[in-house]
Design a protein around this motif. Structure first.
Motif, PDB file in Angstrom:
ATOM      1  N   LYS A  75      -7.386   6.967  -3.537  1.00  0.00           N
ATOM      2  CA  LYS A  75      -8.393   7.834  -4.165  1.00  0.00           C
ATOM      3  C   LYS A  75      -7.776   9.174  -4.561  1.00  0.00           C
ATOM      4  N   ILE A  76      -6.988   9.773  -3.677  1.00  0.00           N
ATOM      5  CA  ILE A  76      -6.342  11.047  -3.974  1.00  0.00           C
ATOM      6  C   ILE A  76      -5.371  10.880  -5.139  1.00  0.00           C
ATOM      7  N   TRP A  77      -4.581   9.822  -5.092  1.00  0.00           N
ATOM      8  CA  TRP A  77      -3.573   9.586  -6.123  1.00  0.00           C
ATOM      9  C   TRP A  77      -4.222   9.387  -7.488  1.00  0.00           C
ATOM     10  N   GLY A  78      -5.390   8.749  -7.485  1.00  0.00           N
ATOM     11  CA  GLY A  78      -6.091   8.510  -8.741  1.00  0.00           C
ATOM     12  C   GLY A  78      -6.275   7.045  -9.039  1.00  0.00           C
ATOM     13  N   TYR A  79      -5.800   6.160  -8.147  1.00  0.00           N
ATOM     14  CA  TYR A  79      -5.974   4.729  -8.352  1.00  0.00           C
ATOM     15  C   TYR A  79      -7.236   4.269  -7.643  1.00  0.00           C
ATOM     16  N   THR A  80      -8.166   3.731  -8.397  1.00  0.00           N
ATOM     17  CA  THR A  80      -9.399   3.236  -7.790  1.00  0.00           C
ATOM     18  C   THR A  80      -9.654   1.781  -8.131  1.00  0.00           C
ATOM     19  N   GLY A  81      -8.771   1.174  -8.914  1.00  0.00           N
ATOM     20  CA  GLY A  81      -8.935  -0.233  -9.254  1.00  0.00           C
ATOM     21  C   GLY A  81      -9.918  -0.486 -10.377  1.00  0.00           C
TER      22      GLY A  81
END
Length: 133
Positions: A75-81
């Motif tokens: 979530k922090i990195w920006g990957y949410t699928g």
């Protein structure tokens, strides 16, 4: 002679690596404006958002008592699928991945898989563990 000394000091200073910020420092820089200093979602910028930021102090409680390290870092990195443009159903959470790039360390986010992960991302996740109630 004095000029040569000053130039050498300046050049040496430019070569010294700066120490990476701690997880607490990165949290204060990137997260606290929305999530608040204590992580409860009550930061000064929260009032201007359509959705209240998550209360980060209950991540473990909402996950059966286990800190969801891998999901938190994603979530922090920006990957949410989700596909680009439909990021987490319109979440106001910005992507911090590019800001946290750097040295990689092996990290097991609780799923038994050790994955090379940016150390600053790990440090923020580890700091968030300390905020759990």
């Amino acid at each position: 002679m004095r000029l040569l000394f000053l130039l050498s000091v300046l050049m040496l200073g430019a070569c010294v690596e700066r120490e990476a910020p701690t997880g607490r420092e990165d949290f204060a820089t990137f997260c606290a404006a929305c999530h608040g200093a204590s992580g409860r979602g009550d930061g000064p910028a929260a009032a201007g958002l359509d959705r209240k930021p998550a209360d980060l102090t209950g991540l473990s409680a909402r996950n059966g008592g286990v800190f969801p390290g891998t999901a938190v870092m994603a979530k922090i990195w920006g990957y949410t699928g989700v596909s680009p443009g439909d990021r987490d159903g319109g979440s106001p959470m910005p992507e911090f991945g590019p800001l946290l790039q750097g040295e990689l360390v092996p990290y097991d986010g609780g799923d038994g898989i050790s994955t090379p992960t940016p150390v600053r991302l790990v440090q923020i996740a580890e700091y968030l563990k300390t905020l759990q109630e």
